[in-house]
Design an enzyme around this catalytic site. Structure first.
Site, PDB file in Angstrom:
ATOM      1  N   TYR A   1      13.708   5.290 -47.278  1.00 32.54           N
ATOM      2  CA  TYR A   1      14.201   6.412 -48.087  1.00 32.54           C
ATOM      3  C   TYR A   1      13.658   6.356 -49.510  1.00 32.54           C
ATOM      4  CZ  TYR A   1      17.012   8.322 -44.381  1.00 32.54           C
ATOM      5  OH  TYR A   1      17.374   8.955 -43.215  1.00 32.54           O
TER       6      TYR A   1
ATOM      7  N   GLN B   1      17.839  22.299 -43.264  1.00 30.36           N
ATOM      8  CA  GLN B   1      17.926  20.961 -42.690  1.00 30.36           C
ATOM      9  C   GLN B   1      17.164  19.964 -43.565  1.00 30.36           C
ATOM     10  OE1 GLN B   1      17.192  21.216 -38.162  1.00 30.36           O
ATOM     11  NE2 GLN B   1      16.523  23.201 -38.927  1.00 30.36           N
TER      12      GLN B   1
ATOM     13  N   THR C   1      11.209  25.201 -38.284  1.00 35.77           N
ATOM     14  CA  THR C   1      12.032  24.239 -37.558  1.00 35.77           C
ATOM     15  C   THR C   1      11.687  24.224 -36.067  1.00 35.77           C
ATOM     16  OG1 THR C   1      14.257  23.462 -37.036  1.00 35.77           O
ATOM     17  CG2 THR C   1      13.959  25.861 -37.263  1.00 35.77           C
ATOM     18  N   SER C   2      11.743  23.050 -35.469  1.00 35.62           N
ATOM     19  CA  SER C   2      11.450  22.898 -34.038  1.00 35.62           C
ATOM     20  C   SER C   2      12.664  23.282 -33.203  1.00 35.62           C
ATOM     21  CB  SER C   2      11.070  21.447 -33.764  1.00 35.62           C
ATOM     22  OG  SER C   2      12.108  20.585 -34.229  1.00 35.62           O
TER      23      SER C   2
ATOM     24  N   HIS D   1      21.998  18.771 -43.984  1.00 34.09           N
ATOM     25  CA  HIS D   1      21.767  17.346 -43.712  1.00 34.09           C
ATOM     26  C   HIS D   1      21.712  16.504 -44.988  1.00 34.09           C
ATOM     27  CE1 HIS D   1      19.832  18.661 -39.644  1.00 34.09           C
ATOM     28  NE2 HIS D   1      21.138  18.772 -39.646  1.00 34.09           N
TER      29      HIS D   1
HETATM   30  C1  BV8 Z   1      26.027  14.920 -34.610  1.00 34.70           C
HETATM   31  C2  BV8 Z   1      18.655  13.958 -42.393  1.00 34.70           C
HETATM   32  C3  BV8 Z   1      28.138  14.242 -33.704  1.00 34.70           C
HETATM   33  C4  BV8 Z   1      18.179  12.552 -42.465  1.00 34.70           C
HETATM   34  C5  BV8 Z   1      18.524  14.746 -40.072  1.00 34.70           C
HETATM   35  C6  BV8 Z   1      23.306  18.495 -28.393  1.00 34.70           C
HETATM   36  C7  BV8 Z   1      22.237  18.340 -27.550  1.00 34.70           C
HETATM   37  C8  BV8 Z   1      21.384  17.225 -27.727  1.00 34.70           C
HETATM   38  C9  BV8 Z   1      21.587  16.288 -28.748  1.00 34.70           C
HETATM   39  C10 BV8 Z   1      22.653  16.453 -29.569  1.00 34.70           C
HETATM   40  C11 BV8 Z   1      23.512  17.541 -29.384  1.00 34.70           C
HETATM   41  N1  BV8 Z   1      24.452  17.449 -30.347  1.00 34.70           N
HETATM   42  C12 BV8 Z   1      24.226  16.348 -31.117  1.00 34.70           C
HETATM   43  C13 BV8 Z   1      23.136  15.720 -30.648  1.00 34.70           C
HETATM   44  C14 BV8 Z   1      22.559  14.521 -31.225  1.00 34.70           C
HETATM   45  C15 BV8 Z   1      21.641  14.811 -32.427  1.00 34.70           C
HETATM   46  C16 BV8 Z   1      20.482  15.680 -32.007  1.00 34.70           C
HETATM   47  O1  BV8 Z   1      20.472  16.891 -32.185  1.00 34.70           O
HETATM   48  N2  BV8 Z   1      19.450  14.998 -31.475  1.00 34.70           N
HETATM   49  C17 BV8 Z   1      18.205  15.721 -31.124  1.00 34.70           C
HETATM   50  C18 BV8 Z   1      17.031  14.874 -31.586  1.00 34.70           C
HETATM   51  C19 BV8 Z   1      18.151  16.009 -29.679  1.00 34.70           C
HETATM   52  N3  BV8 Z   1      22.372  15.449 -33.517  1.00 34.70           N
HETATM   53  C20 BV8 Z   1      23.055  14.623 -34.364  1.00 34.70           C
HETATM   54  O2  BV8 Z   1      23.095  13.410 -34.244  1.00 34.70           O
HETATM   55  C21 BV8 Z   1      23.812  15.295 -35.494  1.00 34.70           C
HETATM   56  N4  BV8 Z   1      25.137  14.724 -35.587  1.00 34.70           N
HETATM   57  O3  BV8 Z   1      25.792  15.619 -33.640  1.00 34.70           O
HETATM   58  O4  BV8 Z   1      27.215  14.231 -34.806  1.00 34.70           O
HETATM   59  C22 BV8 Z   1      27.753  13.073 -32.848  1.00 34.70           C
HETATM   60  C23 BV8 Z   1      28.297  11.838 -33.154  1.00 34.70           C
HETATM   61  C24 BV8 Z   1      27.972  10.733 -32.322  1.00 34.70           C
HETATM   62  C25 BV8 Z   1      27.074  10.876 -31.253  1.00 34.70           C
HETATM   63  C26 BV8 Z   1      26.509  12.150 -30.988  1.00 34.70           C
HETATM   64  C27 BV8 Z   1      26.838  13.261 -31.783  1.00 34.70           C
HETATM   65  C28 BV8 Z   1      23.122  15.004 -36.874  1.00 34.70           C
HETATM   66  C29 BV8 Z   1      21.798  15.709 -36.946  1.00 34.70           C
HETATM   67  C30 BV8 Z   1      21.194  15.519 -38.357  1.00 34.70           C
HETATM   68  C31 BV8 Z   1      20.356  14.271 -38.457  1.00 34.70           C
HETATM   69  N5  BV8 Z   1      19.696  14.197 -39.768  1.00 34.70           N
HETATM   70  N6  BV8 Z   1      17.965  14.674 -41.318  1.00 34.70           N
HETATM   71  C32 BV8 Z   1      16.746  12.420 -42.907  1.00 34.70           C
HETATM   72  O5  BV8 Z   1      16.108  13.469 -43.190  1.00 34.70           O
HETATM   73  O6  BV8 Z   1      16.302  11.275 -42.986  1.00 34.70           O
HETATM   74  S1  BV8 Z   1      17.701  15.606 -38.813  1.00 34.70           S
HETATM   75  C33 BV8 Z   1      16.072  15.770 -39.396  1.00 34.70           C
HETATM   76  O7  BV8 Z   1      15.294  15.975 -38.256  1.00 34.70           O
HETATM   77  C34 BV8 Z   1      15.813  16.967 -40.256  1.00 34.70           C
HETATM   78  O8  BV8 Z   1      16.837  17.221 -41.174  1.00 34.70           O
HETATM   79  C35 BV8 Z   1      15.701  18.077 -39.220  1.00 34.70           C
HETATM   80  O9  BV8 Z   1      16.942  18.560 -38.875  1.00 34.70           O
HETATM   81  C36 BV8 Z   1      15.141  17.347 -38.032  1.00 34.70           C
HETATM   82  C37 BV8 Z   1      13.705  17.639 -37.896  1.00 34.70           C
HETATM   83  O10 BV8 Z   1      13.623  18.911 -37.360  1.00 34.70           O
HETATM   84  P1  BV8 Z   1      12.770  20.053 -38.135  1.00 34.70           P
HETATM   85  O11 BV8 Z   1      13.238  20.196 -39.520  1.00 34.70           O
HETATM   86  O12 BV8 Z   1      12.789  21.215 -37.248  1.00 34.70           O
HETATM   87  O13 BV8 Z   1      11.317  19.405 -38.239  1.00 34.70           O
HETATM   88  P2  BV8 Z   1      10.322  18.965 -37.071  1.00 34.70           P
HETATM   89  O14 BV8 Z   1       9.427  17.960 -37.685  1.00 34.70           O
HETATM   90  O15 BV8 Z   1      11.071  18.616 -35.844  1.00 34.70           O
HETATM   91  O16 BV8 Z   1       9.497  20.300 -36.751  1.00 34.70           O
HETATM   92  C38 BV8 Z   1       8.749  20.907 -37.755  1.00 34.70           C
HETATM   93  C39 BV8 Z   1       8.508  22.332 -37.271  1.00 34.70           C
HETATM   94  O17 BV8 Z   1       7.809  23.022 -38.312  1.00 34.70           O
HETATM   95  C40 BV8 Z   1       7.635  22.399 -36.020  1.00 34.70           C
HETATM   96  O18 BV8 Z   1       8.172  23.370 -35.135  1.00 34.70           O
HETATM   97  C41 BV8 Z   1       6.270  22.851 -36.559  1.00 34.70           C
HETATM   98  O19 BV8 Z   1       5.582  23.654 -35.634  1.00 34.70           O
HETATM   99  C42 BV8 Z   1       6.679  23.672 -37.770  1.00 34.70           C
HETATM  100  N7  BV8 Z   1       5.682  23.729 -38.840  1.00 34.70           N
HETATM  101  C43 BV8 Z   1       4.761  22.799 -39.194  1.00 34.70           C
HETATM  102  N8  BV8 Z   1       4.051  23.241 -40.280  1.00 34.70           N
HETATM  103  C44 BV8 Z   1       4.579  24.458 -40.624  1.00 34.70           C
HETATM  104  C45 BV8 Z   1       5.628  24.758 -39.712  1.00 34.70           C
HETATM  105  N9  BV8 Z   1       6.358  25.894 -39.782  1.00 34.70           N
HETATM  106  C46 BV8 Z   1       6.034  26.776 -40.782  1.00 34.70           C
HETATM  107  N10 BV8 Z   1       5.055  26.539 -41.695  1.00 34.70           N
HETATM  108  C47 BV8 Z   1       4.313  25.415 -41.648  1.00 34.70           C
HETATM  109  N11 BV8 Z   1       3.336  25.220 -42.542  1.00 34.70           N
END
Ligand code: BV8
Ligand code: ZN
Length: 251
Positions: free
Chosen positions: A72, A106, A194-195, A124
């Protein structure tokens, strides 16, 4: 590709121009053009061996607090060295054209606020804030790279941690409630960079669809939301968002 040669469907421009309330849900892609790597982008250097989703968890911090603190600290230094891009500024400009505009992000980089967006919800948390992992109090000052990493809390000498929401941690209730209210009442929801795979944030566009909002995805690549969105604008948000605002609100 520049904003001027990105064509926006006229009916979408009209919908945005006539909207009373606009909401935006943003992810790491919106900050990519500012130089902030997305979660998808491979980590570089000594962090290449780590999956971000593994480092951003309470169990990783319990296992190796110094490693997580240093990760971090590295990201904090990076974020301090970047600036908002045209995508952030386009969303901020919407504040001057639309009666109500809210950004639910996010991202933990604070770039929407720096760009001037008046109403930003940090789903987040924010990496530039640090709090105590034990008593939860915000730290007013700390040394990112001191001998003791993580540094200790001035109040209870518990370990300090970034004020972000880690995986398996609950999002702040007030942030979720405000974001849900916004997507339930908005006329247009812009989903940018966002993905759409991390929950509960990824549920927000589906909620907006259920409440009859027009959902617009801005992303160079397809996501699980693409087949559900009314409009999918393929391109970088730093180009597409300025083109969208310019088409809706010609100078
Ligand atoms: C929780 C802070 C209760 C920290 C982050 C339901 C189904 C499945 C899983 C779950 C569910 N509910 C909960 C879960 C578990 C989990 C989850 O969702 N897992 C996923 C991986 C499946 N969720 C959690 O744990 C949440 N808490 O549910 O609590 C609980 C309690 C106990 C047990 C279970 C549940 C907490 C979620 C938050 C975590 N913290 N960040 C830090 O930053 O260090 S998440 C972090 O990753 C980011 O904040 C963001 O949210 C995520 C990344 O996603 P994106 O921002 O979309 O970025 P990514 O890199 O993935 O994609 C980039 C996109 O941009 C791509 O599409 C790309 O094509 C596009 N792009 C690229 N360049 C450009 C562009 N777009 C436009 N212009 C460009 N130039
Ligand atoms: Zn404390």
């Amino acid at each position: 590709m520049s904003a001027s040669d990105y064509s926006i469907p006229p009916d979408l421009a009209r919908a945005l121009r006539n909207a009373r309330t606009v909401a935006a849900l943003t992810g790491a892609g919106v900050s990519a053009e500012s130089g902030v790597p997305t979660f998808r982008d491979a980590q570089t250097g000594l962090w290449a061996q780590f999956d971000p989703c593994e480092l951003a968890t309470p169990s990783a911090f319990a296992r190796n607090p110094t490693l997580v603190w240093d990760w971090y600290a590295m990201r904090r230094a990076l974020v301090r060295g970047v600036a908002p891009n045209a995508g952030h500024y386009a969303l901020a400009a919407l504040d001057d054209h639309v009666p109500e505009c809210l950004v639910a992000t996010q991202n933990v980089d604070g770039l929407h606020q720096q760009a001037g967006s008046r109403w930003v919800i940090e789903l987040h948390g924010n990496i530039t804030r640090v709090k105590c992992a034990s008593c939860g109090r915000q730290a007013l000052a700390w040394d990112d790279a001191g001998p003791q990493r993580p540094p200790r809390c001035a109040y209870c000498s518990g370990p300090l941690r970034p004020d972000v929401v880690w995986f398996e941690e609950m999002l702040p209730d007030d942030a979720v409630a405000a974001a849900e209210r916004a997507v339930d009442t908005c006329d247009v929801l812009l989903v940018a960079g966002t993905s759409s795979e991390v929950y509960p944030a990824a549920e927000l566009p589906r909620r907006a669809l259920r409440s009859g909002a027009r959902v617009v995805e801005i992303n160079p690549l397809a996501t699980p939301l693409s087949e559900l969105a009314h409009d999918t604008l393929r391109g970088p948000s730093g180009v597409v968002l300025p083109a969208l605002v310019a088409a809706a609100f010609p100078a």
